[in-house]
Write a protein that holds these residues in place. Structure first.
Motif: not given
Ligand SMILES: [Zn+2]
Length: 309
Positions: A19, A21, A24, A278-279
């Motif tokens: 990921c 994003c 991350c 994690n977002t």
């Molecule tokens: Zn992420």
């Protein structure tokens, strides 16, 4: 009763390996004020050198090795882990069982339906049956406190565990033929632990609001609850497609129908969020979301967090 958070992120951990994003990417580069986190794992202890694992995270081996309290006594084979209690059949909560296959006799509690998923459909878990004696699969009833720690002649008082249905569904990997035979209310559970009048309620997957769990959470001295997503559309916003938070079994934190707004007021215990995806902007300690969580009286769990009740 002691509670340890060995891992505090949702499936994939933080950062997640595939990921990129904003969260991350920034945590990888050291540009985010916030901590990396392993996948959710909690342990509860009613007495010295006695631990119950709540779920079995994919990061379990690393999590156990990092903490000497989970080491065997010197010069022996063994473990201070008395049992593992599974709260669903989700991969992220059962995969860690495969880290415990070194011929250790274990006791594993789960609802009767989740036990069927693990023992009838997933032959990999038979690797746990090679120990002598083999793993004991124990069915956990709903709405009925059971003593899980009670040693004769012991000065330490009993620890009881009560499972409550949280709704939710069975994971995609469960075959249709077995799914039809499983009890719906046994798919996802929350757990209430009681010792010496102190209450700990754990529910890392809340798919809706039900008076039963809300009451247990409100009355508890510690409620450790689902903090997976900040908004319902969080995954879609990052990936460009996919499912909403509610569609995958998590009420979001924000909004008029979010957990922060809907949690009953008036309780005296600590309220802590765990299982953060994690977002989730709450992972950025400088974000408005993180501030909103703290202003609403909530804490955010981190790897290594310890609480004594
Ligand atoms: Zn992420």
């Amino acid at each position: 009763m002691r509670i340890k958070v060995l891992g505090s992120a949702a499936g994939g951990g933080f950062p997640q390996w595939n990921c990129g994003c904003s969260n991350c990417d920034r945590v990888r580069r050291g540009l985010l004020r916030g901590r990396p986190r392993t996948q959710a794992q909690v342990a509860v202890s009613p007495a010295p050198a006695t631990w119950f694992l709540l779920n079995a995270s994919p990061d379990l081996r690393q999590q156990l090795l990092q903490d000497l309290e989970f080491a065997p006594a010197q010069h022996t084979r063994g473990t201070p882990i008395s049992a593992i209690i599974l709260m669903s059949a989700d991969v992220d909560g059962v995969m860690g069982l495969l880290h415990l296959r070194e011929f250790q006799p274990l006791k594993i509690y789960a609802t009767a339906s989740v036990l069927r998923v693990l023992t009838e459909e997933n032959s990999l878990f038979r690797s746990l049956e090679r120990s002598v004696p083999p793993v004991q699969w124990q069915a956990l009833p709903l709405d009925q406190p059971i003593p899980i720690y009670q040693r004769a002649g012991d000065a330490v008082s009993a620890l009881t565990c009560k499972a409550v249905s949280l709704g939710g569904g069975y994971p995609d990997y469960v075959s249709n033929s077995l799914r039809k035979q499983l009890a719906k209310e046994e798919a996802v559970i929350g757990l209430e632990f009681v010792q010496d009048g102190k209450k700990f309620f754990y529910a890392p997957s809340l798919s809706g609001y039900d008076e039963n769990w809300k009451c247990l959470a409100k009355e508890s001295d510690l409620a450790l609850l689902d903090g997976t997503f900040w908004t319902d559309n969080e995954l879609i916003d990052v990936r460009g497609s996919g499912k909403t938070a509610r569609e995958i079994g998590h009420v979001p934190l924000s909004g008029h129908d979010g957990l922060l707004a809907r949690f009953p007021s008036g309780g005296k215990g600590r309220r802590v969020l765990i299982h953060l995806n994690n977002t989730n902007p709450v992972l950025d300690e400088e974000s408005a979301a993180s501030k909103a969580v703290r202003d609403a009286g909530w804490e955010v769990a981190y790897d290594g967090m310890e609480i004594e009740l």
